[in-house]
Write an enzyme that holds these catalytic residues in place. Structure first.
Site, PDB file in Angstrom:
ATOM      1  N   SER A   1     128.873  43.845  33.511  1.00  0.00           N
ATOM      2  CA  SER A   1     128.966  44.080  34.947  1.00  0.00           C
ATOM      3  C   SER A   1     127.656  44.715  35.413  1.00  0.00           C
ATOM      4  CB  SER A   1     130.161  44.967  35.253  1.00  0.00           C
ATOM      5  OG  SER A   1     130.103  46.098  34.436  1.00  0.00           O
ATOM      6  N   LEU A   2     127.593  45.078  36.658  1.00  0.00           N
ATOM      7  CA  LEU A   2     126.354  45.634  37.204  1.00  0.00           C
ATOM      8  C   LEU A   2     126.615  47.045  37.683  1.00  0.00           C
ATOM      9  CD1 LEU A   2     125.276  42.567  39.357  1.00  0.00           C
ATOM     10  CD2 LEU A   2     124.055  43.445  37.381  1.00  0.00           C
TER      11      LEU A   2
ATOM     12  N   GLU B   1     118.582  38.561  44.659  1.00  0.00           N
ATOM     13  CA  GLU B   1     119.507  37.426  44.844  1.00  0.00           C
ATOM     14  C   GLU B   1     120.737  37.885  45.607  1.00  0.00           C
ATOM     15  OE1 GLU B   1     120.620  36.180  40.890  1.00  0.00           O
ATOM     16  OE2 GLU B   1     118.536  36.123  40.227  1.00  0.00           O
TER      17      GLU B   1
ATOM     18  N   LYS C   1     124.551  38.541  46.164  1.00  0.00           N
ATOM     19  CA  LYS C   1     125.662  38.762  45.232  1.00  0.00           C
ATOM     20  C   LYS C   1     126.881  38.034  45.788  1.00  0.00           C
ATOM     21  CE  LYS C   1     127.876  42.403  42.551  1.00  0.00           C
ATOM     22  NZ  LYS C   1     129.254  41.983  42.706  1.00  0.00           N
TER      23      LYS C   1
ATOM     24  N   ARG D   1     135.133  35.605  32.709  1.00  0.00           N
ATOM     25  CA  ARG D   1     134.514  36.776  32.117  1.00  0.00           C
ATOM     26  C   ARG D   1     135.501  37.581  31.274  1.00  0.00           C
ATOM     27  NH1 ARG D   1     132.161  41.992  35.242  1.00  0.00           N
ATOM     28  NH2 ARG D   1     133.209  43.238  33.742  1.00  0.00           N
TER      29      ARG D   1
ATOM     30  N   GLU E   1     128.741  32.090  39.413  1.00  0.00           N
ATOM     31  CA  GLU E   1     129.904  32.544  40.171  1.00  0.00           C
ATOM     32  C   GLU E   1     130.633  31.360  40.778  1.00  0.00           C
ATOM     33  OE1 GLU E   1     130.132  35.807  39.949  1.00  0.00           O
ATOM     34  OE2 GLU E   1     131.413  36.510  41.588  1.00  0.00           O
TER      35      GLU E   1
ATOM     36  N   LYS F   1     117.015  42.090  39.913  1.00  0.00           N
ATOM     37  CA  LYS F   1     116.867  41.986  38.454  1.00  0.00           C
ATOM     38  C   LYS F   1     115.388  42.059  38.108  1.00  0.00           C
ATOM     39  CE  LYS F   1     120.691  38.711  38.486  1.00  0.00           C
ATOM     40  NZ  LYS F   1     121.115  37.318  38.341  1.00  0.00           N
TER      41      LYS F   1
ATOM     42  N   CYS G   1     157.385  67.562  39.870  1.00  0.00           N
ATOM     43  CA  CYS G   1     157.070  66.158  39.633  1.00  0.00           C
ATOM     44  C   CYS G   1     158.162  65.279  40.237  1.00  0.00           C
ATOM     45  CB  CYS G   1     156.984  65.914  38.123  1.00  0.00           C
ATOM     46  SG  CYS G   1     156.870  64.181  37.703  1.00  0.00           S
TER      47      CYS G   1
ATOM     48  N   CYS H   1     151.998  67.310  36.224  1.00  0.00           N
ATOM     49  CA  CYS H   1     153.387  67.483  35.800  1.00  0.00           C
ATOM     50  C   CYS H   1     153.388  68.086  34.397  1.00  0.00           C
ATOM     51  CB  CYS H   1     154.075  66.124  35.790  1.00  0.00           C
ATOM     52  SG  CYS H   1     155.576  66.089  34.813  1.00  0.00           S
TER      53      CYS H   1
HETATM   54  S1  IVH Z   1     123.962  39.017  37.324  1.00  0.00           S
HETATM   55  C1  IVH Z   1     124.275  41.229  33.325  1.00  0.00           C
HETATM   56  N1  IVH Z   1     123.699  37.835  39.655  1.00  0.00           N
HETATM   57  O1  IVH Z   1     128.664  40.292  40.134  1.00  0.00           O
HETATM   58  C2  IVH Z   1     124.316  40.933  34.764  1.00  0.00           C
HETATM   59  N2  IVH Z   1     125.839  38.666  39.068  1.00  0.00           N
HETATM   60  O2  IVH Z   1     129.276  43.098  39.633  1.00  0.00           O
HETATM   61  C3  IVH Z   1     125.190  39.811  35.100  1.00  0.00           C
HETATM   62  N3  IVH Z   1     127.589  38.256  40.713  1.00  0.00           N
HETATM   63  O3  IVH Z   1     130.155  39.840  36.997  1.00  0.00           O
HETATM   64  C4  IVH Z   1     125.405  39.604  36.523  1.00  0.00           C
HETATM   65  N4  IVH Z   1     126.328  37.185  42.173  1.00  0.00           N
HETATM   66  O4  IVH Z   1     130.285  37.924  38.657  1.00  0.00           O
HETATM   67  C5  IVH Z   1     124.539  38.455  38.812  1.00  0.00           C
HETATM   68  N5  IVH Z   1     123.338  36.746  41.662  1.00  0.00           N
HETATM   69  C6  IVH Z   1     124.161  37.355  40.832  1.00  0.00           C
HETATM   70  C7  IVH Z   1     125.532  37.529  41.129  1.00  0.00           C
HETATM   71  C8  IVH Z   1     126.343  38.209  40.211  1.00  0.00           C
HETATM   72  C9  IVH Z   1     127.553  37.616  41.904  1.00  0.00           C
HETATM   73  C10 IVH Z   1     128.775  38.894  40.129  1.00  0.00           C
HETATM   74  C11 IVH Z   1     129.036  38.529  38.683  1.00  0.00           C
HETATM   75  C12 IVH Z   1     129.119  39.830  37.945  1.00  0.00           C
HETATM   76  C13 IVH Z   1     129.397  40.795  39.052  1.00  0.00           C
HETATM   77  C14 IVH Z   1     128.914  42.170  38.677  1.00  0.00           C
END
Ligand code: IVH
Length: 693
Positions: free
Chosen positions: A90-91, A124, A126, A147, A183, A299, A417, A435
């Site tokens: 995840s990010l 990019e 999201k 995922r 995605e 990135k 509780c 509790c």
């Molecule tokens: S890079 C290791 N690029 O955001 C990094 N993720 O919050 C991998 N997502 O699970 C993610 N647009 O489903 C990347 N341009 C983009 C994205 C993107 C949407 C989603 C992706 C990831 C989630 C993380």
């Protein structure tokens, strides 16, 4: 007309097969798509059994469209699990310009870049959908997966193949093995049409395009997915047989060349100002786009730098999501319920008049704790502003006091509780009221069981929240080990599970097989599943990486009970992320007899695999190392991060327990100390050779 298998002959077999298949598909749709089954599982099982019997007698009927051949055959078994060759991470998030500046700065510091050295990021959009990985071998799309928990996802190849944007073949020139990550999403227009159709057919509507896309991908019958207009944007790579680029920019170019859809609104940015300009432009374009975005992603452009930066826990250091601001709405607070968590914490939850917040219908919001209620001054009946940001639970921002009529009532936080009636106390210095009922509190027991079977823990398919609660209420489950005794217990149950409302032979069999499939478990999942306070996924992994085996961990924690003078206590505290508070919770957990009983019972039922993280193979795993002086090929922070990933303990000062001291230029007192103590001293190059095997 009703048939029985006795009436079947070669003439009417095909017609019966078609009718049965259609009927089964209809029930699949009702069950999986509308969440509104019309028949009990047992009846459904009977239909499937008849179909299978029919196909045994007339094998030519077992065509690939038959429900017996569709993905995951028996619906209750769901999708096949796939282990990702490269984890799907995840990010981490940034919300403000300041956070963004910090992120840029962190990357610079980690790489040891000088101020004048350029650092480029690919920016990019999201996309707000669900991530998916596509595996091409020799240019052919062979496998697609969700995922999942990042390590293991679900195989959804048949469904993904129905998405028109996604090529089934790549042009010549693509690597032999190429895993494309991206995605899956649904356009806003298609989402609106789908919901209209759902509503017209009396089926539940989806809350937003993301849910609609996820719901459509997770269809066991891929003809349903095919009927849903899904799209795909590629944004990165998983496993590849050869390097295809030096930068993220080039990766996107290559993907485009290979006819994979790539979002066009990307840019390269090198400063916080440029990034903010990009962010604002995308934010403004959001209103006219036909798909949902929830932010932008930055990135580090150079892939060799991405490699050096690596990962922390579950997110890369080289990327960050810059989330769009929270969306707000005004609604009425109808009431406040108290939920009791698995560790006994009483959490107030606001029940709201349902309201649409940026495309999502919100009817609950968190109020965190009693101080928060007082701070915000909320009363039942108040008009409140609520907000949601990304996946975060909606929050109450403030009360619109000028809307008060005088009929609003203040909320008195309970001191007992609501689940078990035990007193709920607030310890000195804590914000939470807890509790004191421990195991006699059904809420805690049920929440613990739910946590135990949840996706990141034992991941027992088919054992959802409702079932846990029902089994608990009926006395079938009290503690985690009971789950593994269920099959045995069922032999003596009157009536057995198969005869319960909503259950059938097949569904009970499926439940037992998913329970049995989890009789082996990784150490980190096992630790996480125990639901110890403050021991989340990341800490569980650190503990696993440190102790390596369950036996070590148990012994370590039992020995550490004797106090701070014990070596095992100091050992516990030496673990990254384990401070005094976390270690106290771990020790309390192991000190309680009823917890030790639960552990002993579980040890009889499940095999806990030793930790298998990358570091086990590393020649320096378990060694204690001190870095000192200025290193040449990496920053000290980077050296430390790499070492930790190899299972090395990085210490701040040299002692007899130190295995190696790695010295860079200008190392002073630590080098001297190492010489005095006779600790092995390594140059940076020697350390790299040793640690990289
Ligand atoms: S890079 C290791 N690029 O955001 C990094 N993720 O919050 C991998 N997502 O699970 C993610 N647009 O489903 C990347 N341009 C983009 C994205 C993107 C949407 C989603 C992706 C990831 C989630 C993380």
């Amino acid at each position: 007309m009703t048939y029985s298998l006795f009436d079947i002959n070669p003439e009417n077999a095909r017609a019966r097969h078609e009718a049965l298949a259609a009927e089964i598909r209809r029930h699949d749709t009702l069950y999986y798509q509308a969440d509104a089954p019309e028949i009990a599982d047992a009846q459904y099982d009977a239909l499937r059994q008849e179909l299978e019997e029919l196909e045994r007698r007339y094998p030519e009927l077992a065509v690939k469209e038959s429900p017996t051949q569709s993905v995951g055959a028996a619906p209750a078994q769901g999708f096949r699990k796939i282990r990702h060759a490269v984890p799907m991470l995840s990010l981490s998030n940034v919300f403000t310009t300041e956070d963004l500046g910090d992120f840029f700065e962190r990357v610079r510091r980690f790489l040891g870049l000088k101020e004048e050295e350029p650092l480029e990021f690919m920016a990019e959009p999201k996309i707000d959908g669900l991530s998916c990985t596509l595996r091409y071998e020799n240019g052919i799309l062979l496998q697609a997966a969700t995922r999942g928990d990042g390590v293991e996802g679900e195989e959804i190849t048949a469904n993904v193949k129905t998405i028109r944007d996604i090529p089934h073949r790549l042009p010549p020139g693509a690597p032999v093995l190429l895993e494309v990550r991206g995605e899956i999403y649904m356009s806003r227009k298609s989402f609106a049409v789908l919901n209209e159709n759902q509503a017209a057919a009396g089926k539940p509507v989806f809350a937003n395009p993301r849910n609609a896309a996820a719901g459509s991908v997770r269809q066991l019958d891929s003809s349903i997915t095919a009927a849903r207009p899904l799209h795909f944007f590629a944004y990165g790579l998983g496993e590849v047989s050869q390097e295809i680029a030096d930068t993220q920019f080039q990766i996107l170019q290559k993907l485009k060349d290979w006819s994979l859809p790539v979002n066009e609104s990307t840019d390269v940015v090198a400063t916080v100002e440029q990034a903010m300009r990009y962010y604002t432009a995308i934010l403004e374009s959001r209103a006219v786009l036909d798909y949902d975005l929830d932010g932008v992603v930055y990135k580090v452009n150079r892939l060799d730098w991405q490699d050096r930066l690596g990962f922390v826990s579950r997110a890369p250091r080289w990327a960050a999501a810059h989330k769009f601001p929270a969306e707000q709405a005004v609604t009425i607070l109808r009431g406040i319920d108290i939920q009791v968590g698995r560790t006994g914490t009483l959490t107030p939850v606001a029940r709201l008049e349902p309201v649409n917040v940026g495309g999502v219908i919100v009817s609950n919001a968190t109020l965190h704790n009693e101080d928060e209620i007082n701070r915000k001054g909320v009363r039942i009946g108040d008009t409140v502003v609520i907000q949601r940001a990304g996946d975060v639970i909606p929050q109450i921002v403030r009360v619109l006091t000028d809307k008060r009529t005088g009929a609003e009532t203040p909320f008195v936080f309970p001191d007992h509780c609501p689940a078990c009636g035990s007193s709920a106390i607030r310890a000195e210095g804590e914000v939470a009221r807890r509790c004191t009922g421990g195991l006699i509190c059904p809420a805690q027991a049920v929440e613990r069981l739910r946590h135990f079977v949840s996706r990141l823990a034992f991941d027992i398919e088919g054992m959802g929240s409702k079932i846990v609660e029902e089994f608990y209420q009926d006395g079938l489950l009290r503690s985690p080990a009971d789950i593994f005794a269920l099959e045995f217990l069922n032999q003596t149950l009157v009536p057995p599970l198969e005869e319960r409302e909503g259950w059938g032979r097949q569904s009970v069999r499926n439940l037992f097989s998913s329970i049995n499939a989890r009789r082996r478990i990784s150490l980190e999942r096992f630790i996480y599943a125990l639901g110890i306070r403050q021991v989340g996924e990341a800490t569980a992994r650190r503990l696993a990486a440190h102790y390596k085996t369950w036996e070590n961990l148990r012994e370590g924690l039992l020995n550490a009970q004797s106090g701070p003078e014990m070596a095992s206590y100091r050992d516990l505290l030496s673990i990254e992320d384990v401070g005094l508070a976390v270690s106290a919770d771990l020790l309390v957990f192991f000190a309680e007899e009823h917890n030790r009983d639960v552990l002993a019972a579980l040890e009889k039922e499940v095999a806990i695999d030793p930790y298998e993280g990358a570091d086990l193979d590393s020649p320096v795993a378990g060694k204690t190392v001190v870095f000192t002086g200025t290193l040449e090929t990496m920053t000290r922070q980077e050296a430390k991060a790499r070492a930790l990933a190899l299972g090395v303990k990085v210490a701040g000062s040299v002692s007899k327990a130190t295995d190696y001291v790695v010295v860079g230029a200008d190392s002073g007192s630590k080098l001297k100390k190492a010489q005095e103590l006779g600790v092995e001293i390594l140059s940076e190059a020697a350390w790299r050779t040793l640690s990289e095997g």
